[in-house]
Design a protein around this motif. Structure first.
Motif, PDB file in Angstrom:
ATOM      1  N   LEU A  34      45.198  18.763  50.565  1.00  0.00           N
ATOM      2  CA  LEU A  34      45.294  20.117  51.113  1.00  0.00           C
ATOM      3  C   LEU A  34      44.994  20.059  52.607  1.00  0.00           C
ATOM      4  O   LEU A  34      43.948  19.546  53.015  1.00  0.00           O
ATOM      5  N   LEU A  35      45.905  20.592  53.403  1.00  0.00           N
ATOM      6  CA  LEU A  35      45.731  20.524  54.859  1.00  0.00           C
ATOM      7  C   LEU A  35      44.761  21.568  55.397  1.00  0.00           C
ATOM      8  O   LEU A  35      44.352  21.496  56.541  1.00  0.00           O
ATOM      9  N   GLY A  36      44.419  22.564  54.579  1.00  0.00           N
ATOM     10  CA  GLY A  36      43.610  23.672  55.091  1.00  0.00           C
ATOM     11  C   GLY A  36      44.528  24.674  55.766  1.00  0.00           C
ATOM     12  O   GLY A  36      45.405  25.260  55.140  1.00  0.00           O
ATOM     13  N   ILE A  37      44.359  24.855  57.061  1.00  0.00           N
ATOM     14  CA  ILE A  37      45.248  25.731  57.834  1.00  0.00           C
ATOM     15  C   ILE A  37      45.969  24.856  58.845  1.00  0.00           C
ATOM     16  O   ILE A  37      45.411  24.510  59.892  1.00  0.00           O
ATOM     17  N   PRO A  38      47.196  24.442  58.540  1.00  0.00           N
ATOM     18  CA  PRO A  38      47.925  23.520  59.421  1.00  0.00           C
ATOM     19  C   PRO A  38      48.053  24.055  60.838  1.00  0.00           C
ATOM     20  O   PRO A  38      48.396  25.220  61.053  1.00  0.00           O
ATOM     21  N   GLY A  39      47.740  23.205  61.798  1.00  0.00           N
ATOM     22  CA  GLY A  39      47.811  23.593  63.204  1.00  0.00           C
ATOM     23  C   GLY A  39      46.500  24.095  63.765  1.00  0.00           C
ATOM     24  O   GLY A  39      46.337  24.194  64.983  1.00  0.00           O
ATOM     25  N   LEU A  40      45.554  24.428  62.874  1.00  0.00           N
ATOM     26  CA  LEU A  40      44.250  24.918  63.339  1.00  0.00           C
ATOM     27  C   LEU A  40      43.113  24.019  62.839  1.00  0.00           C
ATOM     28  O   LEU A  40      41.988  24.475  62.644  1.00  0.00           O
ATOM     29  N   GLU A  41      43.408  22.744  62.630  1.00  0.00           N
ATOM     30  CA  GLU A  41      42.392  21.824  62.105  1.00  0.00           C
ATOM     31  C   GLU A  41      41.156  21.761  62.995  1.00  0.00           C
ATOM     32  O   GLU A  41      40.031  21.659  62.504  1.00  0.00           O
TER      33      GLU A  41
END
Length: 332
Positions: A34-41
């Motif tokens: 799971l990337l979480g929120i892509p672009g806001l890591e």
């Protein structure tokens, strides 16, 4: 690689792009990432602060509602039984996603097993539908209380309330079953990276190297058979309620009677307005960044569990009075 331009979520269209994910050569992975929120890591830790706060308030608020209703015998009635069902549903729905999400934000713990992913998927769709069904039951309670006040206690007896609750649970549980079964049947051979912070059905099946139109069509069927039907019954109930209120002789009587519906109307708004806004964003915001769409999806899951106990704690005189007595007793 060919892009998949749109994905049907239950009530939403998400522009997931397979070209945005890394691809590997493997067959059916045992775990997903799971990337979480892509672009806001890089902002995950900061994002976790409001999310964690909202989750904490939601848990404390819903447990408080359950405790107050259990301890006060005068609250053992249909409206409060349905309210307890709503509180339990909110707790399960938020707890099925937020702890794992916070693990991603705080510890970069992105792995989730295939079985755990399917379990989370089932709980999400099951309890979101259950929440909608409980709001229909509460609308029916308001209809009986206002349109047939002398028969309220004989119509909504404890066995009837139990049967309504069981019907809501069975409907939600059965309609959510195809989601994990459909997700399990597809072969996954391109990537195990989910561009999301939880295992939303279409975000998972969009990773499959197969034709997933069945999953998309079932999502639409579930949308219209659950949300569409529930909104229709709520609208019918409140049409009858408004007709009964208009016929009342005085303005004070009309305002007082309508005031008993305010909490329920606010609860409906807390569920359907974020859903409606999220749906419009995903359907028509084709140029909206993916991280914003994922943020909206996460907020949609957090708002109802957070707002519902606040609404009923502030607007319901019996609960507010019991809560004040509880704190006053402790202070003295």
């Amino acid at each position: 690689m060919q892009k998949t331009p749109f994905c049907l979520r239950v009530g939403h269209l998400l522009p997931y792009s397979m070209s945005d994910s890394n691809t590997t050569d493997f067959t059916n992975p045992s775990t997903f990432i799971l990337l979480g929120i892509p672009g806001l890591e890089t902002a995950h830790v900061w994002i976790s602060i409001p999310f964690g706060t909202m989750y904490t308030i939601a848990v404390l608020g819903n447990f408080t509602i359950l405790f107050i209703v259990k301890m006060d015998q005068s609250l053992h009635g249909p409206m409060y039984y349905f309210l307890c069902m709503l509180a339990i549903t909110d707790l399960v729905m938020s707890t099925s996603t937020l702890p794992k999400m916070l693990n991603i934000f705080w510890f970069n713990s992105r792995e989730i097993s295939f079985s755990a992913c399917l379990t989370q998927m089932y709980f999400l769709h099951c309890f979101s539908a259950m929440e909608s069904g409980i709001l229909v039951a509460m609308a029916f309670d308001r209809y009986v209380a206002i349109c047939h006040p002398l028969r309220h206690s004989t119509i909504l007896t404890k066995p009837v309330v139990a049967k309504i609750g069981l019907a809501v649970v069975l409907r939600s549980g059965i309609l959510a079953l195809p989601y994990p079964f459909l997700a399990r049947r597809w072969p996954y051979c391109r990537t195990n990276i989910i561009p999301h912070s939880y295992c939303e059905h279409i975000a998972v099946v969009n990773l499959a190297c197969a034709d997933i139109r069945i999953s998309s069509y079932y999502g639409l069927f579930d949308l219209f058979s659950v949300i569409g039907m529930d909104v229709f019954f709520i609208a019918v109930s409140y049409t009858q309620i408004l007709r009964a209120i208009i016929r009342l002789p005085t303005k004070d009587a009309r305002l007082k009677t309508f005031g008993t519906c305010i909490s329920h109307l606010c609860a409906i708004s807390a569920l359907y307005i974020p859903d409606f806004f999220s749906s419009l964003t995903h359907r028509f915001g084709h140029n909206v960044p993916l991280h914003f769409l994922i943020l909206i999806a996460n907020v949609y899951l957090l708002v109802p569990p957070l707002v519902h106990p606040i609404i009923y704690g502030m607007r319901t005189k019996q609960i507010r009075g019991r809560l004040l007595r509880l704190f006053t007793h402790k202070d003295t």
